[in-house]
Scaffold this active site. Structure first.
Site, PDB file in Angstrom:
ATOM      1  N   HIS A   1     -11.228   2.073   3.194  1.00 54.37           N
ATOM      2  CA  HIS A   1     -10.335   1.873   2.357  1.00 54.37           C
ATOM      3  C   HIS A   1     -11.518   3.070   0.814  1.00 54.37           C
ATOM      4  O   HIS A   1     -11.838   2.725  -0.013  1.00 54.37           O
ATOM      5  CB  HIS A   1      -9.596   1.438   1.828  1.00 54.37           C
ATOM      6  CG  HIS A   1      -8.437   1.615   2.295  1.00 54.37           C
ATOM      7  ND1 HIS A   1      -7.246   1.290   2.257  1.00 54.37           N
ATOM      8  CD2 HIS A   1      -7.808   2.241   4.225  1.00 54.37           C
ATOM      9  CE1 HIS A   1      -6.125   2.349   3.435  1.00 54.37           C
ATOM     10  NE2 HIS A   1      -6.719   2.515   3.768  1.00 54.37           N
TER      11      HIS A   1
ATOM     12  N   HIS B   1      -8.430  -6.835   5.255  1.00 51.40           N
ATOM     13  CA  HIS B   1      -7.920  -6.173   6.133  1.00 51.40           C
ATOM     14  C   HIS B   1      -9.470  -5.550   6.785  1.00 51.40           C
ATOM     15  O   HIS B   1      -9.722  -4.675   6.578  1.00 51.40           O
ATOM     16  CB  HIS B   1      -7.107  -4.631   6.282  1.00 51.40           C
ATOM     17  CG  HIS B   1      -5.927  -4.820   5.427  1.00 51.40           C
ATOM     18  ND1 HIS B   1      -4.624  -4.193   5.463  1.00 51.40           N
ATOM     19  CD2 HIS B   1      -4.826  -6.169   5.879  1.00 51.40           C
ATOM     20  CE1 HIS B   1      -3.437  -4.329   5.495  1.00 51.40           C
ATOM     21  NE2 HIS B   1      -3.358  -5.537   5.677  1.00 51.40           N
TER      22      HIS B   1
ATOM     23  N   TRP C   1       1.050  -1.154  -0.150  1.00 45.47           N
ATOM     24  CA  TRP C   1      -0.455  -0.197  -0.221  1.00 45.47           C
ATOM     25  C   TRP C   1       0.962   1.146   0.145  1.00 45.47           C
ATOM     26  O   TRP C   1       1.913   1.205   0.949  1.00 45.47           O
ATOM     27  CB  TRP C   1      -0.633  -0.353   0.944  1.00 45.47           C
ATOM     28  CG  TRP C   1      -1.775   1.568   1.405  1.00 45.47           C
ATOM     29  CD1 TRP C   1      -2.751   1.994   0.790  1.00 45.47           C
ATOM     30  CD2 TRP C   1      -1.689   2.276   2.190  1.00 45.47           C
ATOM     31  NE1 TRP C   1      -2.862   3.183   0.795  1.00 45.47           N
ATOM     32  CE2 TRP C   1      -2.783   3.793   2.228  1.00 45.47           C
ATOM     33  CE3 TRP C   1      -0.393   2.256   2.404  1.00 45.47           C
ATOM     34  CZ2 TRP C   1      -2.128   4.839   2.375  1.00 45.47           C
ATOM     35  CZ3 TRP C   1      -0.160   3.230   3.769  1.00 45.47           C
ATOM     36  CH2 TRP C   1      -1.278   5.019   3.072  1.00 45.47           C
TER      37      TRP C   1
ATOM     38  N   ASP D   1      -6.125  -4.262  11.004  1.00 43.40           N
ATOM     39  CA  ASP D   1      -6.059  -3.097  10.577  1.00 43.40           C
ATOM     40  C   ASP D   1      -6.513  -2.086  11.658  1.00 43.40           C
ATOM     41  O   ASP D   1      -7.777  -1.535  10.537  1.00 43.40           O
ATOM     42  CB  ASP D   1      -5.373  -2.853   9.304  1.00 43.40           C
ATOM     43  CG  ASP D   1      -4.926  -1.815   8.809  1.00 43.40           C
ATOM     44  OD1 ASP D   1      -4.089  -1.222  10.170  1.00 43.40           O
ATOM     45  OD2 ASP D   1      -5.164  -0.695   7.721  1.00 43.40           O
TER      46      ASP D   1
ATOM     47  N   ASP E   1      -9.901   3.778  11.147  1.00 43.11           N
ATOM     48  CA  ASP E   1      -9.409   2.680  11.817  1.00 43.11           C
ATOM     49  C   ASP E   1      -9.111   2.688  13.812  1.00 43.11           C
ATOM     50  O   ASP E   1      -8.533   2.064  14.207  1.00 43.11           O
ATOM     51  CB  ASP E   1      -7.631   2.434  11.601  1.00 43.11           C
ATOM     52  CG  ASP E   1      -7.199   2.300  10.585  1.00 43.11           C
ATOM     53  OD1 ASP E   1      -7.705   1.268  10.010  1.00 43.11           O
ATOM     54  OD2 ASP E   1      -6.875   3.282   9.573  1.00 43.11           O
TER      55      ASP E   1
ATOM     56  N   LYS F   1      -7.202   2.316  -1.923  1.00 40.09           N
ATOM     57  CA  LYS F   1      -7.534   3.276  -1.062  1.00 40.09           C
ATOM     58  C   LYS F   1      -8.471   5.028  -1.476  1.00 40.09           C
ATOM     59  O   LYS F   1      -7.814   5.299  -2.891  1.00 40.09           O
ATOM     60  CB  LYS F   1      -6.476   4.192  -0.079  1.00 40.09           C
ATOM     61  CG  LYS F   1      -6.902   4.706   0.962  1.00 40.09           C
ATOM     62  CD  LYS F   1      -6.285   5.162   2.324  1.00 40.09           C
ATOM     63  CE  LYS F   1      -6.681   6.124   3.363  1.00 40.09           C
ATOM     64  NZ  LYS F   1      -5.607   5.588   4.624  1.00 40.09           N
TER      65      LYS F   1
ATOM     66  N   ASP G   1      -9.617  -3.580   2.498  1.00 34.54           N
ATOM     67  CA  ASP G   1     -10.046  -3.142   3.531  1.00 34.54           C
ATOM     68  C   ASP G   1     -10.961  -1.731   4.309  1.00 34.54           C
ATOM     69  O   ASP G   1     -11.219  -1.165   2.917  1.00 34.54           O
ATOM     70  CB  ASP G   1      -8.279  -1.506   3.916  1.00 34.54           C
ATOM     71  CG  ASP G   1      -8.403  -1.017   4.867  1.00 34.54           C
ATOM     72  OD1 ASP G   1      -9.179  -0.492   5.560  1.00 34.54           O
ATOM     73  OD2 ASP G   1      -7.236  -1.310   5.497  1.00 34.54           O
TER      74      ASP G   1
ATOM     75  N   ASP H   1     -12.115   7.007   7.160  1.00 34.24           N
ATOM     76  CA  ASP H   1     -10.893   5.409   7.635  1.00 34.24           C
ATOM     77  C   ASP H   1     -10.181   5.686   8.515  1.00 34.24           C
ATOM     78  O   ASP H   1      -8.570   6.064   8.698  1.00 34.24           O
ATOM     79  CB  ASP H   1      -9.422   5.155   6.557  1.00 34.24           C
ATOM     80  CG  ASP H   1      -8.778   4.404   6.629  1.00 34.24           C
ATOM     81  OD1 ASP H   1      -8.766   2.774   6.972  1.00 34.24           O
ATOM     82  OD2 ASP H   1      -7.654   4.311   6.078  1.00 34.24           O
TER      83      ASP H   1
ATOM     84  N   GLU I   1      -3.160  -3.327  -2.044  1.00 28.45           N
ATOM     85  CA  GLU I   1      -3.974  -2.603  -1.703  1.00 28.45           C
ATOM     86  C   GLU I   1      -4.498  -1.263  -2.544  1.00 28.45           C
ATOM     87  O   GLU I   1      -4.059  -0.884  -2.441  1.00 28.45           O
ATOM     88  CB  GLU I   1      -4.286  -1.887  -0.319  1.00 28.45           C
ATOM     89  CG  GLU I   1      -5.003  -1.984   1.150  1.00 28.45           C
ATOM     90  CD  GLU I   1      -4.483  -1.877   2.447  1.00 28.45           C
ATOM     91  OE1 GLU I   1      -4.922  -1.173   3.228  1.00 28.45           O
ATOM     92  OE2 GLU I   1      -3.268  -2.243   2.149  1.00 28.45           O
TER      93      GLU I   1
END
Length: 418
Positions: free
Chosen positions: A262, A286, A185, A326, A296, A228, A259, A294, A226
């Site tokens: 993302h 993820h 990424w 993640d 997390d 985003k 993810d 995002d 990956e």
């Protein structure tokens, strides 16, 4: 085992058996699934190569909860504690900045020897390792571009780093007897609207082709890419968009990483899984929890986590999917975050495995949507918690919230002393 746990399990098992579900077999399959715990939750994404470097690349950690790991040994100690509270045998996901070395080296100089401490530890613990090149929080990433940078010298630096990362991952796979998933990424993008969206993507494609030019046996290393949607500092344009990496993975035979944070705020990755696995061989997840962006957050057992698990189980896609976590929350106990997120992910998979999938598919194919809805709703109140308690106890891990007392004890004795 506690008699109450066993009795509750036997009652639950009988109820699920009424729908043709073999609970014992489901637990055997569950025990084979490896979740990849991300090391960066343990120290707020600081790493050990450049300890004084501020986070960049659209990454931010909020909170200052005491006790974060400051050395590789401390991080491994914390991971051991977390893993002792999570049923099953799993993996640990490393970023390149977590090298265990006293040498003063840059990212493009990393070698397997700089991670031997992690390999030795993983062998002792019976764990696998995954890996990521670190294309952020570095002077050569401060302009917001790495593998797609217009300066060929900067691009070459990041290409060398990514190649070095694959060699390290191959070493992990050979040493540990299981493939290392290496995820690529990069944060490349523009804060404001660009004139030329195409040229950076051409440069990124060329750089990735060079990174992957050397073939590595997938028994040792599996490459994943990956995407985003946006990040801090790349709000208007990200070079590695979903469409870019989906096309790249399909055309180059790479795994695609999805993810959960993302994509657009209301866009879910669960609905993408079955489509993507029609065209790529392997998928990397993820699992995270975005809150408006995002961000997390620690994974909770919400609707999207359950839908991700159901897609994997209902489609028999677990064997082609690598599940990693993640998230990084500096506002709560770092070890508790790992335990909560990982246990929830495993719980969601268990709930999906306790569905009569064949029966539900038959009802759907017959057009009996009334029965399909009625059964899926009634199953939500079936005693999966009793099965989960039994699984935890049989794996030698705490039942329900018992793990929290151990985390609090560890916090008092170890974390506060830091």
């Amino acid at each position: 085992m506690d008699t109450k746990i066993l009795n509750s399990y036997n009652i639950a098992k009988e109820m699920y058996a009424g729908h043709g579900i073999d609970v014992d077999e489901a637990l055997k399959k569950l025990a084979e699934i490896k979740i990849s715990l991300h090391c960066w939750q343990g120290d707020d994404v600081r790493g050990f190569l450049f300890k004084d470097k501020e986070l960049s690349g659209g990454i931010a950690v909020t909170g200052c909860y005491p006790g974060r790991a400051g050395t590789p040994d401390e991080l491994r100690q914390d991971l051991e504690k977390a893993l002792s509270l999570i049923p099953g045998k799993h993996k640990v996901n490393l970023h390149a900045i977590y090298a265990d070395t006293d040498e003063s080296i840059d990212l493009d100089e990393l070698e397997p020897k700089h991670f031997q401490g992690w390999v030795d530890w993983a062998k002792e613990q019976g764990l696998g390792l995954d890996f990521n090149p670190t294309c952020f929080s570095h002077p050569k990433a401060e302009e917001g571009f790495t593998l797609s940078h217009p300066d060929p010298d900067i691009r070459d630096f990041w290409i060398r780093h990514c190649k070095a990362s694959r060699n390290i991952a191959e070493h992990f796979g050979k040493e540990l007897g299981q493939p290392c998933v290496t995820n690529f990424w990069v944060p490349d993008g523009y804060k404001d609207i660009p004139v030329d969206r195409l040229s950076p993507r051409k440069r990124l494609k060329e750089s990735l082709d060079e990174v992957f030019r050397e073939e590595i046996d997938t028994r040792y290393n599996i490459d994943a890419v990956e995407s985003k949607l946006f990040g801090i500092g790349s709000e208007s344009y990200v070079v590695g968009s979903h469409e870019f990496y989906m096309g790249y993975a399909m055309s180059r035979g790479k795994a695609l990483c999805l993810d959960a944070g993302h994509f657009h705020p209301t866009e879910m990755i669960s609905n993408k899984i079955s489509s993507i696995l029609m065209y790529v061989d392997q998928l990397l997840l993820h699992v995270s929890r975005p809150v408006r962006w995002d961000s997390d957050h620690v994974v909770i057992m919400d609707d999207e986590l359950l839908e991700i698990a159901r897609e994997l189980v209902r489609g028999d896609l677990l064997s082609r999917t690598h599940i990693g976590l993640d998230f990084f929350d500096g506002s709560i106990n770092h070890i508790a975050a790992w335990v909560i997120g990982t246990r929830n992910t495993i719980k969601a998979l268990l709930r999906a495995m306790l569905e009569p999938v064949a029966k539900l598919k038959e009802l759907e194919l017959d057009g009996d949507f009334t029965s399909r809805l009625a059964l899926t709703e009634e199953l939500k109140s079936y005693p999966f918690g009793a099965v989960w308690d039994y699984y935890c106890a049989s794996q030698g891990t705490p039942v329900r919230e018992e793990w929290l007392a151990e985390v609090k004890r560890y916090e008092q004795e170890i974390l506060y002393a830091r």
